[in-house]
Every structure is written in C-alpha cells, then in structure tokens.
Design an enzyme around this catalytic site. Structure first.
Site, mmCIF file in Angstrom:
data_model
loop_
_atom_site.group_PDB
_atom_site.id
_atom_site.type_symbol
_atom_site.label_atom_id
_atom_site.label_comp_id
_atom_site.label_asym_id
_atom_site.label_seq_id
_atom_site.Cartn_x
_atom_site.Cartn_y
_atom_site.Cartn_z
ATOM 1 N N LYS A 98 -11.994 -5.294 -8.015
ATOM 2 C CA LYS A 98 -12.926 -3.950 -8.941
ATOM 3 C C LYS A 98 -11.987 -2.896 -9.307
ATOM 4 O O LYS A 98 -11.999 -2.041 -9.888
ATOM 5 C CB LYS A 98 -13.905 -4.055 -7.285
ATOM 6 C CG LYS A 98 -13.024 -2.698 -6.396
ATOM 7 C CD LYS A 98 -13.801 -2.528 -5.602
ATOM 8 C CE LYS A 98 -13.184 -1.781 -4.728
ATOM 9 N NZ LYS A 98 -13.494 -2.587 -3.140
ATOM 10 N N LYS B 50 -6.257 -12.476 -8.966
ATOM 11 C CA LYS B 50 -7.550 -13.380 -8.373
ATOM 12 C C LYS B 50 -8.661 -11.272 -8.583
ATOM 13 O O LYS B 50 -8.157 -10.458 -9.825
ATOM 14 C CB LYS B 50 -6.817 -12.378 -7.197
ATOM 15 C CG LYS B 50 -7.855 -12.944 -5.801
ATOM 16 C CD LYS B 50 -7.277 -12.402 -4.530
ATOM 17 C CE LYS B 50 -7.756 -11.717 -4.347
ATOM 18 N NZ LYS B 50 -7.919 -11.164 -2.652
ATOM 19 N N LYS C 217 0.732 -0.904 0.083
ATOM 20 C CA LYS C 217 0.131 -0.283 0.157
ATOM 21 C C LYS C 217 0.764 0.913 0.325
ATOM 22 O O LYS C 217 0.411 2.228 -0.743
ATOM 23 C CB LYS C 217 -1.039 0.276 1.176
ATOM 24 C CG LYS C 217 -2.083 -0.781 1.422
ATOM 25 C CD LYS C 217 -3.396 -0.537 1.883
ATOM 26 C CE LYS C 217 -4.562 -1.405 1.684
ATOM 27 N NZ LYS C 217 -5.308 -1.369 2.209
#
Ligand code: TRP
Length: 336
Positions: free
Chosen positions: A205, A202, A120
C-alpha cells in the site's frame, strides 16, 4: 471407542498485525484469511500491534482511528471474538513489562542484525529511536506471554521469530522452563500477492501508484478497474509459467479466491483472452471482499460495541499474560 482428539489440549497460536493504515488484498489472502481458518483448529490469541506502530512517528488521532478500523475489519473478515481472544496490545500492561525484562536478555549484536531494523532505519533516518531497535523484544514478549506453540508469520517476520526462540531458550536455560519455545506456522492456503503493475514486487500500500494494489475497502468498481489495468504479457495465453509474472500473480489471486487449481484455471480460460480473465479475477476478488466491506461498515456504526469486544478480549488476554509475568518476575527476583 475413545476419542483422543477431544481430550487433547489444543495448541495455542499468537499473531498480531500493526494498525498502519489500510489493509491490502495481499494482507487478506496472505495472512488475515488464515487467521480466520486457524480459529477452528487452535486456541488463537490475536492482537492489533499498536505499541509496535509507534516505533515510527504516528498522528495520535489517526493511530487510534486506524486501530479501531483494523479491529472492525478483522471481525468483518471473520475473526470471531467468541472463538478466539482478540484485543489491542496496549490494553494489556504485561506486553510492555515483559518486553522490558526480555530486552535485558537480548543482545545488542543480535538486534543489530535484524534486517527490518536496517531497512526501517534507512527509511526513517530522522527517527532511529530505541524502540525501533528493541522492537523484536516487544514482539518476543507478545508471543512468549501467551506461551504460544505456533506463530503464523510471513517471510518478513521470520527473523524476529527466530530471535524470539533464541531469547526464550536463553531465558529457559538460565531460570529453568519458563516459556514455550514457539514454532513458525506455515499456512498452505496463504497466497503471496504481487503488485499489479510490477509483479516482481510484493503488493504494497506504500507504492505511490494506487493502481498497483487492491485495498480491502476498495469499491467493487475500483477493484474491477485496477484488475483491468494489471500488467500481463503479450502471449495471450492463461497459463502458469516462468517469465509470466503478471499472469502468474493473477492466477494465484484467482486460485486463492475460488479454490481452483492452476490446471483448472488454465482449462477454464483456454482460448479466451486476457480481458476475460482479468474480469473474472476482479469478480472473484469482489465476491470475497464485498461481504466483508458491508459488515465492516455496519460494525463501525457501533463504536461502543467494538470497544466492549476489545475490552473483553483484553480481560481474557490479561488473565493468561499475568500468569507468565508473575512467573518471570519471581524467577528474575523482581518485587511484584
Ligand atoms: N511485527 C509484526 C508485523 O509488523 C506484527 C507483530 C507484532 C507480530 N507482534 C507480533 C506478529 C507477534 C507475530 C507475532 O507484521
């Protein structure tokens, strides 16, 4: 005859999901559906993790809307406030309080090793804030506040759960038994759903191509269209095998939606083409999601009702959380 199970205390489960926009079919088949099943077997405490969500910059209006929408969607999917405790993390003060205390029992070095923090901070290099770094201490607080025995987590949260266990053991070691040390709970029925366009990744979205994922709120026609454009292979044979990632993914989804085994699916589609199979997968997914979408739209019409459900959930959660925070403050020597 004595019935032991009826008097046995149910084990407690805690889990939370971040309100970070739309949920995908992967979220549903991988996590949400098992949350629903767990409610009948365990004492479940579930929350929207909106305090975690602000570790990346959020638009306030959108955050609030996403949080309410997620709450409604999960109820539509079968999370039943009569069977479990369901609330928003920000409604129960003790999460922030315990998180602070636990952050002083969590080492800089440990937090530095968290792969999610590394990922992140690479992705949001303009906002590597302290909360992003201490995120696992808040997650530990979520879990330990409720003395949860088990936490259903995906692979991406395993390291955080391991850290939670270490912090709990460390604290217990210093102050005597305070926290239940939680175990990961692996659900057999959870499916791992991959991207429809690149089945080595994976389903996500945040993929720029919307055809690669199915949203829980996608219109049935959109769902059918997305499955029709799913990547397969040139063999034209529905069977689960190495090197057939696209078909394997569709079989996994079909199996998760219908309960059929891979063998049964192979039998059903022997001699049939991929077109038929893709349609069947699309229909099976629509059959799962459409009733949820109808209930979801209905629930969103009554925001007051949703607020009341969350308020009641938070009240029950607070009662459990207060017991733990009282104990912790007393042990640490904090004036209450
Ligand atoms: N960090 C988790 C995620 O992003 C969400 C979460 C917050 C959570 N607190 C939790 C999951 C406690 C399990 C237990 O997926």
């Amino acid at each position: 005859m004595e019935n032991i199970t009826s008097t046995e205390k149910k084990k407690r489960i805690f889990s939370a999901i971040q309100p970070s926009g739309q949920m995908t079919l992967g979220n549903y088949l991988g996590a949400i559906r098992s949350w629903v099943e767990l409610q009948d077997k365990f004492e479940c405490v579930y929350a929207t993790a909106n305090l975690h969500a602000i570790t990346v910059r959020q638009d306030p209006k959108k955050l609030k809307e996403n949080t309410t929408n997620l709450f409604a969607l999960l109820i539509a999917a079968g999370i039943d406030p009569a069977k479990c405790i369901f609330f928003h993390q920000s409604q129960v003060h003790a999460h922030a309080e315990l998180s602070w205390v636990l952050s002083t029992y969590t080492q800089f070095g440990e937090l530095s090793r968290m792969t999610q923090f590394k990922d992140k901070s690479a992705k949001h290099s303009d906002n590597i804030n302290a909360g992003l770094f201490t995120y696992p201490a808040l997650m530990a607080a979520d879990i330990l506040l409720y003395q949860a025995d088990m936490v259903p987590v995906g692979a991406d949260q395993k390291q955080h759960l391991e850290l939670t266990r270490n912090v709990a053991e460390r604290f217990n070691g210093i102050y005597g038994n305070t926290f239940v040390v939680p175990e990961p709970y692996i659900t057999k029925t959870a499916a791992k759903v991959m991207s429809l366009l690149d089945p080595s990744k994976k389903m996500s979205k945040s993929d720029p191509n919307t055809k690669s994922f199915i949203l829980m709120v996608d219109e049935p026609a959109t769902i059918m269209k997305k499955f029709r454009s799913a990547v397969t292979d040139s063999e034209a044979s529905v069977r689960y095998a190495e090197g057939k990632d696209g078909i394997n993914n569709l079989m996994e989804i079909y199996s998760a939606c219908t309960g059929l085994t891979f063998e049964q699916i192979e039998d059903e589609f022997r001699g049939k083409g991929y077109g038929d199979f893709k349609n069947a997968v699309g229909e099976a997914v629509v059959a799962q999601l459409e009733p949820i979408q109808i209930r979801y739209k209905e629930l969103l019409k009554d925001k007051k009702y949703l607020e009341e459900l969350a308020r009641q959930g938070a009240e029950s959660a607070s009662k459990l959380a207060e017991r733990t925070i009282d104990k912790v403050y007393r042990k640490v020597g904090l004036v209450r």
